[in-house]
Design an enzyme around this catalytic site. Structure first.
Site, short mmCIF file in Angstrom:
data_model
loop_
_atom_site.label_atom_id
_atom_site.label_comp_id
_atom_site.label_asym_id
_atom_site.label_seq_id
_atom_site.Cartn_x
_atom_site.Cartn_y
_atom_site.Cartn_z
CB THR A 125 23.38 12.44 54.19
OG1 THR A 125 24.09 11.41 53.50
CG2 THR A 125 22.81 13.38 53.15
CG ASP A 126 28.03 9.87 53.52
OD1 ASP A 126 26.86 9.85 53.06
OD2 ASP A 126 28.71 8.83 53.67
CD GLU A 127 23.91 9.57 49.22
OE1 GLU A 127 23.55 10.13 48.17
OE2 GLU A 127 23.76 8.36 49.44
CE1 TYR A 149 18.30 11.36 51.42
CE2 TYR A 149 20.51 10.72 50.73
CZ TYR A 149 19.60 10.98 51.74
OH TYR A 149 19.98 10.86 53.05
CE LYS A 153 19.11 14.59 54.65
NZ LYS A 153 18.14 14.55 55.78
P1 NAD Z 1 14.06 6.16 56.84
O1 NAD Z 1 13.63 6.27 55.43
O2 NAD Z 1 14.21 4.81 57.45
O3 NAD Z 1 13.09 6.99 57.78
C1 NAD Z 1 12.56 8.24 57.42
C2 NAD Z 1 11.38 8.51 58.34
O4 NAD Z 1 10.85 9.83 58.03
C3 NAD Z 1 10.22 7.52 58.17
O5 NAD Z 1 9.77 7.10 59.43
C4 NAD Z 1 9.16 8.33 57.44
O6 NAD Z 1 7.83 7.91 57.73
C5 NAD Z 1 9.44 9.72 57.99
N1 NAD Z 1 8.91 10.77 57.10
C6 NAD Z 1 9.11 10.88 55.77
N2 NAD Z 1 8.44 11.95 55.30
C7 NAD Z 1 7.83 12.54 56.36
C8 NAD Z 1 7.02 13.68 56.52
N3 NAD Z 1 6.67 14.44 55.47
N4 NAD Z 1 6.57 14.01 57.74
C9 NAD Z 1 6.91 13.23 58.83
N5 NAD Z 1 7.66 12.13 58.74
C10 NAD Z 1 8.12 11.79 57.52
O7 NAD Z 1 15.43 6.98 56.92
P2 NAD Z 1 16.73 6.79 57.82
O8 NAD Z 1 17.68 5.94 57.09
O9 NAD Z 1 16.33 6.47 59.19
O10 NAD Z 1 17.31 8.28 57.77
C11 NAD Z 1 16.95 9.23 58.77
C12 NAD Z 1 17.69 10.53 58.48
O11 NAD Z 1 19.10 10.31 58.47
C13 NAD Z 1 17.36 11.14 57.13
O12 NAD Z 1 17.29 12.55 57.27
C14 NAD Z 1 18.54 10.74 56.24
O13 NAD Z 1 18.73 11.66 55.20
C15 NAD Z 1 19.66 10.76 57.25
N6 NAD Z 1 20.81 9.90 56.96
C16 NAD Z 1 20.63 8.56 56.75
C17 NAD Z 1 21.74 7.72 56.56
C18 NAD Z 1 21.60 6.25 56.34
O14 NAD Z 1 22.58 5.58 56.04
N7 NAD Z 1 20.41 5.66 56.48
C19 NAD Z 1 23.02 8.29 56.55
C20 NAD Z 1 23.17 9.66 56.75
C21 NAD Z 1 22.07 10.44 56.98
O1 TDX Z 2 20.39 -3.08 45.18
C1 TDX Z 2 21.39 -2.41 45.45
N1 TDX Z 2 22.59 -2.77 44.89
C2 TDX Z 2 23.74 -2.09 45.12
O2 TDX Z 2 24.80 -2.45 44.59
C3 TDX Z 2 21.36 -1.27 46.32
C4 TDX Z 2 20.07 -0.85 46.95
C5 TDX Z 2 22.54 -0.60 46.54
N2 TDX Z 2 23.68 -0.98 45.96
C6 TDX Z 2 24.91 -0.19 46.22
C7 TDX Z 2 24.75 1.29 45.92
C8 TDX Z 2 25.67 1.94 46.92
O3 TDX Z 2 26.98 2.03 46.40
O4 TDX Z 2 25.19 -0.27 47.61
C9 TDX Z 2 25.66 0.98 48.12
C10 TDX Z 2 24.74 1.45 49.23
O5 TDX Z 2 23.48 1.74 48.65
P1 TDX Z 2 22.23 2.24 49.52
O6 TDX Z 2 22.00 1.29 50.63
O7 TDX Z 2 21.12 2.55 48.59
O8 TDX Z 2 22.83 3.56 50.20
P2 TDX Z 2 23.48 4.89 49.56
O9 TDX Z 2 23.00 5.13 48.19
O10 TDX Z 2 24.96 4.81 49.79
O11 TDX Z 2 22.83 6.01 50.53
C11 TDX Z 2 22.75 5.77 51.94
O12 TDX Z 2 23.76 6.47 52.62
C12 TDX Z 2 23.61 7.84 52.79
C13 TDX Z 2 21.37 6.10 52.52
O13 TDX Z 2 20.37 5.46 51.76
C14 TDX Z 2 21.14 7.56 52.55
O14 TDX Z 2 19.89 7.87 53.17
C15 TDX Z 2 22.25 8.21 53.34
O15 TDX Z 2 22.10 9.60 53.34
#
Ligand code: NAD
Ligand code: TDX
Length: 335
Positions: A125-127, A149, A153
């Site tokens: 992730t970018d984080e 988190y 990662k």
């Molecule tokens: P999500 O939380 O929607 O999904 C995570 C999935 O992993 C779920 O289906 C959960 O049941 C499964 N899981 C969790 N623990 C597990 C375990 N121990 N064994 C098997 N399965 C398990 O997350 P997402 O937003 O779809 O993110 C997917 C991936 O992409 C993650 O690795 C996250 O770090 C990465 N990522 C997400 C974002 C974003 O903006 N959502 C951005 C960059 C990277």
């Molecule tokens: O209630 C809220 N109010 C608010 O202002 C929530 C949930 C978020 N926010 C802000 C926090 C962040 O600046 O919005 C922005 C986005 O928040 P999230 O949706 O929680 O995402 P972020 O913390 O940026 O992380 C996401 O991007 C990187 C994903 O959850 C991660 O899984 C991914 O790796």
């Protein structure tokens, strides 16, 4: 047939990727391995659960006995499974260390013994770069994760890299920016704000609302992964950024305007501890392989809002009946 293992395929990005892969690769046999945590749901895969090229396995990536046979027969492993919500990692980091770090270790160990493995994609992730006040993160930049988190990662990211450097495993690492689109759990900002606003409920904006995220449509993310599975080079890191830098407060106004809701629904709430101010990814490396994002943010956001409007069957049970979600919401936001 190409045997593909997708971990976390019942989550947001994973389920979009499974659907994308089945539509584009008739020669792939996809196995989804997912623990079905609060964030993983069979409903996310409702239209592909019975697909002849798809199998669903309910299991934990921490369970080596479950992972070993699945990884052993795989040519491609796309590892999405993780605990993913920053706010939850601030409330308690244990599950993040176990799943994101140890779980990745279990999979990598199994992958070392996989005779046909061609690609192990570590979804990072970018984080991991931490807050980026100016400019854009490059793949060679130092990692400065600032919340549990992000740190978990970063651990997994570097562990995967070490299996390439040490054991010559065909690992690539991808670092995507904030994704948006259908099937995103309504704890993340876009689905939370959209579904609250549909119901005329306040949307809790952290701090001064001026934090910036770089939004990437999940379909563009899937296309980038598809390309990298084929064209990525072993041991390399690839940023996947949407190039849509938006301040949270502007995002919130756009969501409310799309739904015809008043700005008075914005409820400023105390900031997230350690809240990263800005993320921004440089994507020169990925673009050199021929990828570019195709979904304009305005269009993608409008379609996403529409999706939540049309698919209340998907999110209402979570928000209204899931006691664990309601308890999390109270802990995080009060009443
Ligand atoms: P999500 O939380 O929607 O999904 C995570 C999935 O992993 C779920 O289906 C959960 O049941 C499964 N899981 C969790 N623990 C597990 C375990 N121990 N064994 C098997 N399965 C398990 O997350 P997402 O937003 O779809 O993110 C997917 C991936 O992409 C993650 O690795 C996250 O770090 C990465 N990522 C997400 C974002 C974003 O903006 N959502 C951005 C960059 C990277
Ligand atoms: O209630 C809220 N109010 C608010 O202002 C929530 C949930 C978020 N926010 C802000 C926090 C962040 O600046 O919005 C922005 C986005 O928040 P999230 O949706 O929680 O995402 P972020 O913390 O940026 O992380 C996401 O991007 C990187 C994903 O959850 C991660 O899984 C991914 O790796």
């Amino acid at each position: 047939m190409v045997e593909v293992l997708v971990t976390g395929g019942a989550g947001f990005i994973g389920s979009n990727f499974v659907r994308y892969a089945l539509a584009r690769h008739p020669d792939w046999r996809v196995t989804t391995l997912d623990k079905l945590t609060y964030a993983g749901r069979r409903e996310n895969l409702h239209d592909v659960l019975d697909h002849p090229q798809h199998a669903f396995v309910h299991g934990d990536i921490l369970d080596a006995a479950v992972c070993a046979p699945l990884v052993e027969r795989a040519e491609l492993v796309i590892h999405f499974a993780a605990e993913t919500h920053v706010d939850r990692s601030i409330l308690g980091a244990g599950e993040f260390i176990r799943t994101d770090v140890e779980g990745t270790f279990v999979l990598l160990e199994a992958a070392r013994r996989a005779p046909r493995l061609r690609r192990f994609v570590q979804i990072s992730t970018d984080e991991v770069y931490g807050s980026v006040p100016t400019g854009a993160s490059r793949e060679t930049d130092e990692l400065r994760p600032r919340n549990p988190y992000a740190a978990s990662k970063a651990g997994a990211d570097r562990l995967a890299y070490s299996y390439w450097a040490t054991y010559n495993m065909p690992v690539i690492i991808t670092r995507a920016s904030n994704n948006y689109g259908p099937y995103q759990f309504p704890e993340k900002v876009i689905p939370l704000f959209v579904t609250n606003a549909i119901d005329g409920l306040p949307v809790p904006l952290y701090g001064d609302g001026r934090n910036v995220r770089d939004w990437l449509h999940v379909q563009d993310h899937c296309a980038a992964l598809d390309l990298l599975i084929d064209q990525g080079a072993d041991g390399e890191v690839y940023n996947i950024g949407g190039g849509n830098e938006v301040m949270n407060v502007d995002l919130t106004h756009r969501i409310l305007a799309t739904l015809g809701r008043p700005a008075s629904l914005i409820q400023p709430v105390p900031d997230r501890p350690g809240h990263d101010r800005r993320y921004c990814l440089g994507t020169t490396k990925l673009r050199a392989l021929g990828w570019a994002p195709h979904v304009p943010f305005d269009e993608g956001l409008r379609d996403t809002v529409d999706w939540y409007r049309r698919n209340e069957w998907w999110w209402r049970p979570i928000k209204e009946q899931d006691l664990a979600f309601r308890s999390y919401y109270r802990t995080q936001y009060g009443r």
